[in-house]
Enzyme design. Structure first.
Site, short mmCIF file in Angstrom:
data_model
loop_
_atom_site.label_atom_id
_atom_site.label_comp_id
_atom_site.label_asym_id
_atom_site.label_seq_id
_atom_site.Cartn_x
_atom_site.Cartn_y
_atom_site.Cartn_z
N ALA A 10 0.81 -1.22 0.00
CA ALA A 10 0.00 0.00 0.00
C ALA A 10 0.85 1.26 0.00
O ALA A 10 0.32 2.36 -0.14
CB ALA A 10 -0.94 0.00 1.20
N GLY A 11 2.16 1.10 0.17
CA GLY A 11 3.04 2.28 0.21
C GLY A 11 2.92 3.10 -1.07
O GLY A 11 2.64 2.55 -2.13
N ARG A 15 9.23 8.10 -3.73
CA ARG A 15 10.63 8.31 -4.09
C ARG A 15 10.97 7.75 -5.47
O ARG A 15 12.05 8.01 -6.00
CB ARG A 15 11.55 7.70 -3.03
CG ARG A 15 11.77 8.64 -1.86
CD ARG A 15 12.71 8.03 -0.85
NE ARG A 15 12.03 7.02 -0.03
CZ ARG A 15 12.68 6.10 0.69
NH1 ARG A 15 13.99 6.05 0.68
NH2 ARG A 15 12.00 5.24 1.42
N ASN A 167 15.69 -6.10 10.86
CA ASN A 167 14.43 -6.79 10.59
C ASN A 167 14.13 -6.70 9.10
O ASN A 167 14.12 -5.62 8.52
CB ASN A 167 13.31 -6.12 11.39
CG ASN A 167 11.94 -6.65 11.02
OD1 ASN A 167 11.79 -7.84 10.72
ND2 ASN A 167 10.94 -5.78 11.05
N ALA A 378 21.30 -9.89 -53.65
CA ALA A 378 21.39 -8.67 -52.84
C ALA A 378 20.33 -7.66 -53.28
O ALA A 378 20.04 -7.51 -54.46
CB ALA A 378 22.77 -8.06 -52.99
N ASN A 384 5.09 -6.28 -50.77
CA ASN A 384 3.95 -7.04 -50.25
C ASN A 384 2.75 -6.16 -49.96
O ASN A 384 1.68 -6.66 -49.70
CB ASN A 384 4.36 -7.80 -48.98
CG ASN A 384 4.88 -6.86 -47.90
OD1 ASN A 384 5.43 -5.80 -48.18
ND2 ASN A 384 4.67 -7.24 -46.66
N SER A 403 20.07 -10.00 -58.27
CA SER A 403 20.16 -8.86 -57.36
C SER A 403 19.24 -7.72 -57.79
O SER A 403 18.91 -7.59 -58.97
CB SER A 403 21.60 -8.33 -57.34
OG SER A 403 22.45 -9.32 -56.81
N ALA A 421 18.85 -9.98 -62.87
CA ALA A 421 19.11 -8.88 -61.93
C ALA A 421 18.38 -7.62 -62.37
O ALA A 421 18.20 -7.38 -63.56
CB ALA A 421 20.61 -8.62 -61.85
#
Ligand code: UD1
Ligand code: CA
Length: 456
Positions: A10-11, A15, A167, A378, A384, A403, A421
């Site tokens: 709940a904090g 900070r 603690n 290449a 698409n 290519s 190509a």
């Protein structure tokens, strides 16, 4: 034994200086509270209660576990008050374990030990030896070493401040006992809060014994209050994961330079070079090598494959003995067969590339099916997208794409076909033939290049 787990969350987390609730800030890509819920669930409790504060709706909506109960703590009046918000729903004879939403790295085995330590004791308390205990409640022990009570830093005398046993806040007790003690807890202290820690002194005053387990790894009990602590805990979490991988035989070139934001499973003789980020679920087969500076998310890389440096892979499947990169990008639904090569500056999306095919340089392959032993030259682009819809490209086995080709989808290139190509292919190319769409080359005799006026 009925087990109920209460997670205090709940904090405010002021900070953190963030609009995001503190417990949703990620450690290893998951909200810190999710780590606490996971370790809680791993103990198979009947019920898990999360005590949350205002603004907790955003937190609630991130969790779907069926046995989570959400308890609103209207005002943050202290850890004792927070536990009281959950207690009414818990059976008197249940064992209660208290955890914290901002303490994410507690190990299951530590909690098992703590639970086992309750026995006939009133409380089983997790403590930690600290070089610098400032901020922590101090464990006050008798001369014979028995836990007497906990004093908060702000209420501690100078002598008590010198105690280095802190603690952790994590404790186990029976619900009926907690109900009894918390009814009596007051807020007459430096912070005017109802301290859960006051229960320890109350139990001792009743002549009962408090068991303390000392946690050896401070990161297991460290809370997160600010971004420095968040970063420190992130590193601790990553270090732990790196250690598990190395224990399982994975070679990490530098265990300080790997980030796993999710789950990574790796086979035998896997090597991971520096600065690799794994996200979601990633599986690496035997003998996989991942080069430096790769980002791999929700992917499966089969045995023997090499992912060279600077690759980005997301929701993709890579077959056996493939070679990917450097600088390749595999986008969602890229699926590669065995011994496929994908080289530099190649992007592949929603496409299947069958065994032994190669796309080695500067290409875009989207919505495509490529057969076996295909060579993509290449600079090949699958066109698409027509501005409204996506269309498919199909390339048969043994095709050769020259290519700088554009394949305007929907289009099919037949088996064994060759594309010259520099072609723009708009219609299907038949099996085994050469198809090209380039204008004829001409040379103009006597042509003169325009001249600039010459200076000087
Ligand atoms: C608490 C312990 C301290 C211990 C330290 C470990 C008490 C009184 N003190 O101190 O002994 O060394 O944790 O970090 O228990 N919370 C709520 N509601 C509240 C108050 C707190 O849910 O009303 C939650 C916070 O979100 C946080 C946790 O409890 O997760 C601890 O609260 P915090 O205020 O940080 O306690 P400390 O003063 O640090
Ligand atoms: Ca704290």
């Amino acid at each position: 034994m009925e087990l109920a787990i209460i997670i205090l969350a709940a904090g405010q987390g002021t900070r953190m200086k963030s609009a995001l609730p503190k417990v949703l800030h990620p450690i290893g890509g998951r909200p810190m509270l999710a780590h606490v819920v996971s370790v809680a669930e791993s103990l198979s409790p009947q019920d898990v209660y999360i005590v949350y504060g205002h603004g907790g709706e955003a937190v609630k909506s991130r969790f779907s576990e069926a046995n989570l109960h959400w308890c609103l703590q209207d005002q943050q009046l202290g850890t004792g008050h927070a536990v009281m918000q959950a207690l009414p729903g818990i059976d008197d004879d249940a064992t209660v374990l208290v955890l914290y939403g901002d303490v994410p790295l507690t190990r299951q085995q530590t909690l098992h030990k703590l639970l086992a330590g309750l026995g006939s004791n009133a409380i089983s308390l997790l403590t930690v030896a600290l070089d610098d205990p400032s901020g922590y409640g101090r464990i006050v022990r008798s001369e014979s070493g028995k836990v007497q009570r906990i004093v908060e830093q702000k209420d501690a005398s100078e002598a008590q401040k010198a105690i280095t046993e802190g603690n952790t806040g994590i404790l186990v007790a029976r619900a009926c006992d907690l109900k009894g003690w918390l009814k009596q807890v007051g807020n007459n202290n430096a912070q005017s809060e109802y301290y859960l820690t006051d229960c320890i002194g109350m139990a001792v005053d009743e002549g009962r014994h408090v068991n303390a387990e000392i946690c050896q790894d401070p990161y297991e009990v460290m809370g997160i209050n600010d971004k420095q602590q968040l970063a420190a805990m992130e590193r601790a979490h990553q270090r732990r994961q790196a250690e598990v991988l190395m224990t399982n035989g994975v070679t990490l070139i530098d265990p300080a330079r790997i980030d796993i934001r999710g789950t990574l499973t790796a086979g035998r003789d896997v090597t991971i070079d520096v600065n690799v980020v794994f996200e979601g679920n990633v599986e690496l087969g035997d003998n996989v090598y991942v080069g430096p500076n790769c980002v791999i998310k929700d992917a499966r890389i089969a045995a023997g494959s090499q992912i060279k440096s600077h690759c980005v892979i997301e929701q993709a499947i890579v077959g056996e003995s493939a070679i990917i990169g450097p600088y390749a990008r595999l986008r969602p639904d890229a699926k590669l067969g065995k011994e496929v090569h994908v080289g530099n500056f190649v992007e592949i999306k929603k496409s299947y590339i069958d065994d032994y095919s190669k796309v080695n340089h500067l290409s875009y392959i989207g919505d495509t099916e490529i057969g076996k032993r295909v060579n993509i030259g290449a600079g090949t682009i699958t066109c698409n997208y027509d501005g409204a819809n996506k269309h498919k490209t199909i390339i048969g086995d043994d095709a050769f794409i020259g290519s700088d080709t554009q394949l305007v989808a929907p289009v099919t290139v037949g088996k064994g076909a060759t594309i010259g190509a520099g072609s723009t292919i708009t219609r299907d190319a038949p099996d085994n033939e050469l198809t090209l769409s380039r204008s004829k080359q001409v040379s103009k005799q006597g042509w003169q290049r325009p001249q600039k006026d010459r200076k000087g």
